[in-house]
Design a protein around this motif. Sequence first.
Motif, mmCIF file in Angstrom:
data_model
loop_
_atom_site.group_PDB
_atom_site.id
_atom_site.type_symbol
_atom_site.label_atom_id
_atom_site.label_comp_id
_atom_site.label_asym_id
_atom_site.label_seq_id
_atom_site.Cartn_x
_atom_site.Cartn_y
_atom_site.Cartn_z
ATOM 1 N N ASN A 1 0.834 -1.205 0.000
ATOM 2 C CA ASN A 1 0.000 0.000 0.000
ATOM 3 C C ASN A 1 0.870 1.258 0.000
ATOM 4 O O ASN A 1 0.598 2.227 -0.714
ATOM 5 C CB ASN A 1 -0.912 -0.025 1.227
ATOM 6 C CG ASN A 1 -2.041 0.962 1.068
ATOM 7 O OD1 ASN A 1 -2.613 1.064 -0.017
ATOM 8 N ND2 ASN A 1 -2.322 1.727 2.106
ATOM 9 N N GLU A 2 1.950 1.204 0.771
ATOM 10 C CA GLU A 2 2.860 2.355 0.871
ATOM 11 C C GLU A 2 3.497 2.679 -0.494
ATOM 12 O O GLU A 2 3.535 3.832 -0.923
ATOM 13 C CB GLU A 2 3.948 2.018 1.890
ATOM 14 C CG GLU A 2 4.648 3.215 2.449
ATOM 15 C CD GLU A 2 5.810 2.803 3.336
ATOM 16 O OE1 GLU A 2 6.084 1.594 3.477
ATOM 17 O OE2 GLU A 2 6.455 3.722 3.879
ATOM 18 N N GLU B 1 0.900 4.154 -2.824
ATOM 19 C CA GLU B 1 0.618 5.566 -2.503
ATOM 20 C C GLU B 1 1.733 6.475 -3.022
ATOM 21 O O GLU B 1 1.479 7.590 -3.477
ATOM 22 C CB GLU B 1 0.421 5.762 -0.990
ATOM 23 C CG GLU B 1 -0.885 5.183 -0.439
ATOM 24 C CD GLU B 1 -2.157 5.753 -1.088
ATOM 25 O OE1 GLU B 1 -2.144 6.946 -1.452
ATOM 26 O OE2 GLU B 1 -3.131 4.996 -1.258
ATOM 27 N N GLU B 2 2.968 6.002 -2.962
ATOM 28 C CA GLU B 2 4.108 6.780 -3.499
ATOM 29 C C GLU B 2 3.925 7.025 -5.001
ATOM 30 O O GLU B 2 4.126 8.131 -5.497
ATOM 31 C CB GLU B 2 5.402 5.973 -3.323
ATOM 32 C CG GLU B 2 6.233 6.371 -2.122
ATOM 33 C CD GLU B 2 7.385 5.373 -1.939
ATOM 34 O OE1 GLU B 2 7.621 5.027 -0.788
ATOM 35 O OE2 GLU B 2 8.019 4.949 -2.955
#
Length: 306
Positions: free
Chosen positions: A200-201, A204-205
Amino acid sequence: MKVSIIGAGNVGATCAQFIAMKGIVSEIVLLDIAEGLAAGKAMDLAQSMPALGFDTLIYPEVDDYSKTANSEVIVVTSGQPRKPGMSREELVAVNVSIVESVIKNAIKFSPKAVFVIVTNPLDTMTLVALKASGLPKNKIIGMGTILDSNRFRYFLSKKLQKPINEIEAMVIGGHGDTTMIPIKELATYKGIPISEILTNEAFEEVIKETMVGGATLTKLLGTSAWYGPGAAVTELVDTIVNDKKKLMPNSVYLQGEFGIDGVCIGVPCIIGKHGVEGILEIKLSDSDKIKFINSANAIKEVNGLI
Ligand SMILES: NC(=O)C1=CN([C@@H]2O[C@H](COP(=O)(O)OP(=O)(O)OC[C@H]3O[C@@H](n4cnc5c(N)ncnc54)[C@H](O)[C@@H]3O)[C@@H](O)[C@H]2O)C=CC1
Ligand SMILES: O=C([O-])CC(=O)C(=O)O
């Protein structure tokens, strides 16, 4: 078949180059108000043809719209680009009168054309063009989210280290640094949802990089981009001229679709020879629904300045 491009600057000339190289039409008119610019670009482009093996006729014009008569498509790339540190929305005051006058001049000679608007701020300029033309809403298409989708695919391909053409992805919403909406659920690699591959991280980036993709290029180049924009316009023009009925996100005037009324904003639509031939009301996640409403409200605020 004729396409006219109004504004022979970085984006307009690149559109002419790519449209000619792909052999999409037999004639391109490249028009600008700046003395010598369209003539120089058209001559330079014509001299590249023997080496590259294409032979589209390219006619340069200085502000004489009679030469654009009976164009199938008019591409509007006239107007100022942003400088590093600016938002697209800051261009509204300077570009509104340019787009208005270009549309009014072009429509006199090509009343049946489909208009592709490129000038920023894109969604507001698409509305300006719709009003100035008096044409039905299906004839006015704002190109922004095709480019944003291609940037989304680029940043995903970089993150995944996979070929860009094996990745599908779509951005909807406004063509602005804070208003665009890359849709996670529609991003796939070889048909596999990318949310199953990326954390997810990391996802999002990628979304953040996509949203400021135009600003990043503007900082690097000192003015805004042209290859990506020219290519996205070329795909759109090809889809119209060859009546491909392709699904692609574009800024179009909404009247109730997605619960929004009275703004031009990027949504998935079917594009063919009549322009916008349908709007696909895809199911959005709850968070994207909120983002979409916020995006439309932000565009409405800019529309209030015209
Ligand atoms: N929708 C999108 O995805 C993108 C939009 N843009 C926008 O496209 C526009 C053009 O960008 P660039 O080509 O980089 O700018 P540019 O400055 O290289 O070219 C703009 C051209 O428009 C001409 N022009 C100005 N007023 C005119 C008029 N009344 N009639 C005919 N020509 C006129 C200028 O003489 C100039 O040659 C900008 O507003 C920019 O923000 C740029 C990239 C992507
Ligand atoms: O960033 C800009 O100002 C030009 C543009 O719309 C883009 O490249 O997406």
